[in-house]
Design a protein around this motif. Structure first.
Motif, PDB file in Angstrom:
ATOM      1  N   MET A   1      51.487  77.819  83.038  1.00 40.98           N
ATOM      2  CA  MET A   1      52.041  79.164  83.180  1.00 40.98           C
ATOM      3  C   MET A   1      53.043  79.186  84.326  1.00 40.98           C
ATOM      4  O   MET A   1      52.885  78.503  85.311  1.00 40.98           O
ATOM      5  N   SER A   2      54.062  80.016  84.192  1.00 44.37           N
ATOM      6  CA  SER A   2      55.105  80.044  85.205  1.00 44.37           C
ATOM      7  C   SER A   2      54.736  80.952  86.366  1.00 44.37           C
ATOM      8  O   SER A   2      54.085  81.978  86.185  1.00 44.37           O
ATOM      9  N   ILE A   3      55.184  80.591  87.557  1.00 41.82           N
ATOM     10  CA  ILE A   3      54.931  81.415  88.730  1.00 41.82           C
ATOM     11  C   ILE A   3      56.219  81.906  89.344  1.00 41.82           C
ATOM     12  O   ILE A   3      56.213  82.515  90.401  1.00 41.82           O
ATOM     13  N   PHE A   4      57.361  81.675  88.686  1.00 41.89           N
ATOM     14  CA  PHE A   4      58.622  81.750  89.393  1.00 41.89           C
ATOM     15  C   PHE A   4      59.525  82.888  88.926  1.00 41.89           C
ATOM     16  O   PHE A   4      60.746  82.777  88.926  1.00 41.89           O
ATOM     17  N   VAL A 258      48.249  81.570  88.098  1.00 43.95           N
ATOM     18  CA  VAL A 258      48.684  80.365  87.407  1.00 43.95           C
ATOM     19  C   VAL A 258      47.549  79.376  87.188  1.00 43.95           C
ATOM     20  O   VAL A 258      47.715  78.394  86.496  1.00 43.95           O
ATOM     21  N   GLY A 259      46.414  79.619  87.804  1.00 41.53           N
ATOM     22  CA  GLY A 259      45.276  78.751  87.582  1.00 41.53           C
ATOM     23  C   GLY A 259      45.210  77.546  88.489  1.00 41.53           C
ATOM     24  O   GLY A 259      44.171  76.968  88.690  1.00 41.53           O
ATOM     25  N   SER A 260      46.322  77.132  89.074  1.00 45.80           N
ATOM     26  CA  SER A 260      46.346  76.014  90.010  1.00 45.80           C
ATOM     27  C   SER A 260      47.633  76.081  90.811  1.00 45.80           C
ATOM     28  O   SER A 260      48.572  76.770  90.439  1.00 45.80           O
ATOM     29  N   PHE A 261      47.661  75.325  91.897  1.00 49.44           N
ATOM     30  CA  PHE A 261      48.845  75.355  92.757  1.00 49.44           C
ATOM     31  C   PHE A 261      50.038  74.710  92.052  1.00 49.44           C
ATOM     32  O   PHE A 261      49.916  73.681  91.398  1.00 49.44           O
ATOM     33  N   ALA A 262      51.209  75.330  92.198  1.00 50.86           N
ATOM     34  CA  ALA A 262      52.434  74.766  91.647  1.00 50.86           C
ATOM     35  C   ALA A 262      53.588  75.093  92.574  1.00 50.86           C
ATOM     36  O   ALA A 262      53.496  75.991  93.415  1.00 50.86           O
ATOM     37  N   ALA A 263      54.679  74.355  92.435  1.00 53.54           N
ATOM     38  CA  ALA A 263      55.860  74.600  93.257  1.00 53.54           C
ATOM     39  C   ALA A 263      57.104  74.139  92.512  1.00 53.54           C
ATOM     40  O   ALA A 263      57.053  73.170  91.741  1.00 53.54           O
ATOM     41  N   VAL A 277      49.227  70.913  90.309  1.00 50.89           N
ATOM     42  CA  VAL A 277      47.920  70.287  90.318  1.00 50.89           C
ATOM     43  C   VAL A 277      47.115  70.896  89.184  1.00 50.89           C
ATOM     44  O   VAL A 277      46.931  72.117  89.130  1.00 50.89           O
ATOM     45  N   ARG A 278      46.642  70.062  88.302  1.00 47.70           N
ATOM     46  CA  ARG A 278      45.873  70.566  87.161  1.00 47.70           C
ATOM     47  C   ARG A 278      44.615  69.759  87.017  1.00 47.70           C
ATOM     48  O   ARG A 278      44.601  68.538  87.162  1.00 47.70           O
ATOM     49  N   GLU A 279      43.554  70.450  86.652  1.00 47.28           N
ATOM     50  CA  GLU A 279      42.297  69.749  86.375  1.00 47.28           C
ATOM     51  C   GLU A 279      42.346  69.075  85.018  1.00 47.28           C
ATOM     52  O   GLU A 279      41.691  68.087  84.780  1.00 47.28           O
ATOM     53  N   ALA A 280      43.144  69.663  84.116  1.00 51.65           N
ATOM     54  CA  ALA A 280      43.297  69.094  82.777  1.00 51.65           C
ATOM     55  C   ALA A 280      44.636  69.546  82.241  1.00 51.65           C
ATOM     56  O   ALA A 280      45.206  70.524  82.715  1.00 51.65           O
ATOM     57  N   ASN A 281      45.146  68.829  81.238  1.00 53.32           N
ATOM     58  CA  ASN A 281      46.409  69.247  80.616  1.00 53.32           C
ATOM     59  C   ASN A 281      46.222  70.588  79.962  1.00 53.32           C
ATOM     60  O   ASN A 281      45.146  70.908  79.436  1.00 53.32           O
ATOM     61  N   PRO A 282      47.320  71.438  79.965  1.00 49.50           N
ATOM     62  CA  PRO A 282      47.198  72.777  79.379  1.00 49.50           C
ATOM     63  C   PRO A 282      47.008  72.712  77.881  1.00 49.50           C
ATOM     64  O   PRO A 282      47.316  71.738  77.251  1.00 49.50           O
TER      65      PRO A 282
END
Length: 282
Positions: A1-4, A258-263, A277-282
């Motif tokens: 998911m996008s955060i931007f 977003v469920g996890s940190f992203a940049a 950072v993902r625990e599993a692929n989306p």
């Protein structure tokens, strides 16, 4: 998911790309695996190949493999070929770097014809890429550029620590969905969260392949942004800054689940990509 959704960052339009005379097979050993719609490779086209290569080697420890003397460097992670860095064919302003994702297709020629039928453009017509397979470079109806690829050695699995995802920034999400469903056979799944920016997940064969989101600003040209999966976000951000990259935004900057940190990151030559950072692929 996008955060931007709050970012305004101008990205230059794509120009003609330079292709290496020698390219390694996408998969070793070869196989018959084909995963239509999957992002299987990514090329960075830039004005400074060596500077970009030094950055990605330092930050992600990707191996640099030089296959010719024409400014083309392949990127290898854990023994798997995941991308390449190439120079623009034409003279362009510094900072005009662009990541170009490769989408797996069954028939490059038929898909290229569908691109045109749906209002897109063929930038480089279908041709054979020695040892890599058949390819074409196209743009969608908004000018976002990508490569069509039928690997002659089969499609590789996703590589943790490599490119695990790609996102299309679009100025007209509904129009983009129509294009990608028609051309690539994606099934579009829309986000159910009415409070979050609209997000569309593109799937084939029951698996998620990419996302489409609204462009983060009126001055941002529609374009594809690849995601690199990382284990330690803070360490990666420190390395990015230390080696001349810029952190344009993080998931801590906006109010979005977003469920996890992203940049979102810009490398020292202007190439924009994301880490997550993902625990599993989306």
């Amino acid at each position: 998911m996008s955060i931007f959704a709050s970012i305004a960052f101008a990205v230059p339009l794509m120009l003609d790309v330079a292709h290496a005379q020698l390219a390694s097979p996408l998969s070793t050993p070869s196989s018959d695996a084909v995963t239509p719609g999957e992002i299987v490779f990514a090329d960075l086209v830039t004005t400074d190949v060596e500077r970009a290569a030094t950055f990605y080697n330092a930050v992600f420890a990707w191996e640099l493999r030089r296959t010719d003397d024409a400014g083309y460097i392949e990127l290898v992670h854990s023994g798997e070929l995941i991308g390449a860095i190439a120079a623009f064919e034409a003279d362009v302003e510094p900072g005009s770097a662009r990541w170009l994702p490769s989408v797996s297709v069954i028939d490059v020629d038929a898909t290229a014809s569908s691109v045109v039928a749906m209002g897109g453009t063929i930038i480089e017509p279908p041709a054979e890429f020695p040892d890599r397979g058949r390819f074409a470079v196209v743009s969608d109806t908004e000018g976002a550029v990508l490569m069509l690829l039928r690997s002659s050695s089969g499609d590789p699995p996703r590589s943790p620590g490599g490119f695990g995802w790609a996102e299309l920034w679009s100025s007209n999400v509904a129009k983009a969905v129509q294009f990608y469903e028609s051309v690539f056979g994606y099934r579009a799944l829309r986000s159910a969260n009415a409070d979050a920016p609209p997000t569309v997940v593109l799937t084939t064969g029951g698996s998620a392949r990419a996302t489409i989101v609204s462009s983060p600003g009126d001055n941002v040209d529609p374009n594809w942004v690849p995601y690199v999966e990382v284990d330690d976000a803070q360490r990666t951000l420190e390395e990015i800054r230390r080696h001349g990259g810029a952190v344009l935004a993080t998931s801590d900057d906006v109010d979005d689940d977003v469920g996890s940190f992203a940049a979102i990151i810009a490398d020292p030559t202007g190439g924009v990509f994301a880490i997550q950072v993902r625990e599993a692929n989306p």
